[in-house]
Design a protein around this motif. Structure first.
Motif, PDB file in Angstrom:
ATOM      1  N   UNK A 134      -1.130  34.165  45.259  1.00 16.40           N
ATOM      2  CA  UNK A 134      -1.346  32.960  46.065  1.00 16.40           C
ATOM      3  C   UNK A 134      -2.156  31.898  45.329  1.00 16.40           C
ATOM      4  N   UNK A 135      -3.018  32.315  44.404  1.00 14.88           N
ATOM      5  CA  UNK A 135      -3.852  31.351  43.681  1.00 14.88           C
ATOM      6  C   UNK A 135      -3.444  31.232  42.220  1.00 14.88           C
ATOM      7  N   UNK A 136      -2.292  31.789  41.866  1.00 13.94           N
ATOM      8  CA  UNK A 136      -1.809  31.678  40.485  1.00 13.94           C
ATOM      9  C   UNK A 136      -1.357  30.242  40.195  1.00 13.94           C
ATOM     10  N   UNK A 137      -1.455  29.779  38.966  1.00  8.67           N
ATOM     11  CA  UNK A 137      -1.100  28.387  38.628  1.00  8.67           C
ATOM     12  C   UNK A 137       0.336  28.016  38.960  1.00  8.67           C
ATOM     13  N   UNK A 138       1.293  28.938  38.739  1.00  8.84           N
ATOM     14  CA  UNK A 138       2.703  28.606  39.005  1.00  8.84           C
ATOM     15  C   UNK A 138       2.947  28.375  40.484  1.00  8.84           C
ATOM     16  N   UNK A 139       2.261  29.130  41.342  1.00  8.33           N
ATOM     17  CA  UNK A 139       2.409  28.926  42.792  1.00  8.33           C
ATOM     18  C   UNK A 139       1.670  27.671  43.231  1.00  8.33           C
ATOM     19  N   UNK A 140       0.478  27.455  42.677  1.00  7.63           N
ATOM     20  CA  UNK A 140      -0.316  26.282  43.036  1.00  7.63           C
ATOM     21  C   UNK A 140       0.397  24.980  42.664  1.00  7.63           C
ATOM     22  N   UNK A 141       1.199  25.021  41.618  1.00  3.76           N
ATOM     23  CA  UNK A 141       1.897  23.817  41.185  1.00  3.76           C
ATOM     24  C   UNK A 141       2.923  23.367  42.222  1.00  3.76           C
ATOM     25  N   UNK A 142       3.631  24.336  42.822  1.00  3.49           N
ATOM     26  CA  UNK A 142       4.645  24.004  43.825  1.00  3.49           C
ATOM     27  C   UNK A 142       4.074  23.925  45.242  1.00  3.49           C
TER      28      UNK A 142
END
Length: 459
Positions: free
Chosen positions: A247-255
């Motif tokens: 949930x707090x990973x960069x790839x998820x945060x980007x979208x």
């Protein structure tokens, strides 16, 4: 003084008026809310009847305190001591009637777009007549020919419908977690206290999940037994940790910039609750120690006196049916329907941070009418319906099947009693354990869905 007011309100039971309370001192109520509350009341009433039918204690009290009980049962053709009105077969028949009632209205209200038509009037009024129809449907189940074949077929239909309802319930939990985070995040740019509230609630949720994990590790594991408990406790705890990192990973945060730790906190707490419920529903294991068979891996109260068991059963039943009613009422809004289709709501987002965000915004402009000296009714669906009537009844139809299977202990219905609702069986254990994994999978899908289907999530 209340008598004339109450008499004047009886018209709402037999006519198309919106049902309202007797007293004008009651707060105003929206027509859409009042209607859903009334259907939920019908649903709860039949559910209570089903619980009574599965209770030998109630049957004994009726037999001991009602004069001429045996003669009355014979005149009703209900068998000796009304045996045909109790047990799992009676619950199947009553729930069949309730399911038919909601299924009829699901078809009857297809493509109803506002509350001004005759079909909408039937949906929002005629409560006494609809109650009589509901009672007739439930009673009609006892006169179906070929009872053995009917019960066998209806059992599998109920299992399929109950599983679908369980999926809807899990999807609504995921939607609730995302909506909570989105709503409170919308207030951060106006007031930093919302950020503090987010952080505090997130901390409490993860603390509760960790505490539940430790609690189950202490009471539901044993050095010599309960291998399944150890394996599933490790799996579920690890999965909760993984989804929190995702949930707090960069790839998820980007979208999804609003993705944070609040959502996995909600999911983790619910998964721990389901895990605890699954462990409590598993048949008890025995270990021989010092020549004595000892029950291990059980909740402390559940291993105690009969009064303790009744407390656990009552508390668990209240939580169970509270979740069912919440799922039935909240999964029918247009916003929730969009969430079930896994797409972004087409309406523009106009979030206003509120503590009680799940109860809707009371600032909507609606027509208000005085109903015969009684409660004020706000007619909020004259332009368009707040929820989809047909889908609303479909959810209650599936909820009827879920209640039927839950009260009768799914496929372990022989000699089952409502007092032993939480005593456990392998079917209930696996249903709850699989529900944990489905819930985690649904949440992970909401994280990865914007990558897989970007067009469905375009604003």
């Amino acid at each position: 003084m209340c008598t004339p007011c109450c008499i004047s309100q009886l018209a709402c039971c037999c006519g198309s008026a919106a049902c309202s309370c007797c007293c004008n001192c009651c707060p105003k109520i929206k027509q859409s809310t009042g209607t859903r509350i009334m259907y939920a009341f019908y649903f709860l009433l039949v559910t209570i009847v089903c619980c009574i039918m599965m209770s030998p204690t109630v049957e004994k009290e009726l037999r001991d305190h009602i004069p001429f009980y045996s003669e009355l049962c014979e005149r009703m053709n209900a068998g000796e001591n009304c045996k045909t009105l109790v047990g799992y077969s009676a619950v199947y028949k009553v729930c069949f009637g309730m399911a038919c009632f909601f299924l009829f209205f699901a078809f009857f209200t297809i493509r109803v777009n506002n509350s001004t038509g005759c079909r909408a009037a039937v949906h929002n009024g005629f409560w006494l007549l609809k109650f009589i129809v509901l009672v007739a449907c439930c009673a009609g189940g006892f006169f179906i020919p070929g009872q053995e074949t009917f019960l066998e077929v209806w059992r599998y239909i109920g299992a399929i419908g109950g599983f679908i309802f369980l999926l809807i319930q899990l999807m609504m939990l995921v939607e609730f977690a995302h909506r909570w985070n989105t709503n409170w995040n919308s207030g951060v740019k106006y007031n930093r206290l919302w950020y503090a509230a987010l952080a505090f609630v997130t901390l409490m949720l993860f603390s509760g999940a960790v505490a539940a994990l430790v609690f189950m590790g202490v009471f539901y594991t044993d050095p010599e037994a309960c291998l399944l408990n150890k394996i599933f406790l490790g799996i579920n705890g690890s999965l909760c940790f993984i989804v929190s990192l995702l949930a707090i990973s960069p790839c998820i945060q980007k979208l999804q910039p609003t993705s944070g730790l609040l959502q996995p906190g909600v999911i983790s707490v619910y998964v721990m609750y389901l895990t605890f419920s699954a462990f409590s529903s598993k048949p008890k294991e025995m270990v021989e120690r010092n020549g004595v068979n000892t029950t291990v891996c059980v909740f402390p109260l559940n291993a105690g006196t009969e009064s303790d068991k009744k407390i656990v059963t009552i508390f668990g039943t209240i939580i169970l049916f509270g979740c069912i009613l919440y799922s039935c009422l909240t999964s029918t809004t247009r916003r929730s329907s969009a969430a079930l289709r896994v797409c972004r709501n087409s309406e523009p987002e106009a979030e206003r941070a509120r503590c009680c965000f799940c109860f809707g915004d009371d600032t909507d402009d609606c027509d208000e009418e005085k109903t015969g000296g009684g409660q004020n009714v706000v007619y909020d669906e004259r332009e368009a319906t707040i929820y989809t009537y047909s889908y609303f009844h479909t959810v209650f139809f599936l909820g009827s099947l879920y209640v039927m299977m839950t009260v009768t202990n799914w496929f372990h219905y022989d000699n089952h009693k409502i007092e032993k609702l939480l005593d456990g069986s392998w079917s209930v254990f696996w249903i709850k354990m699989v529900s944990c994994w489905v819930c985690l999978f649904l949440y992970m899908w909401t994280l990865f869905a914007p990558m897989v289907c970007p067009k469905r999530f375009e604003a």
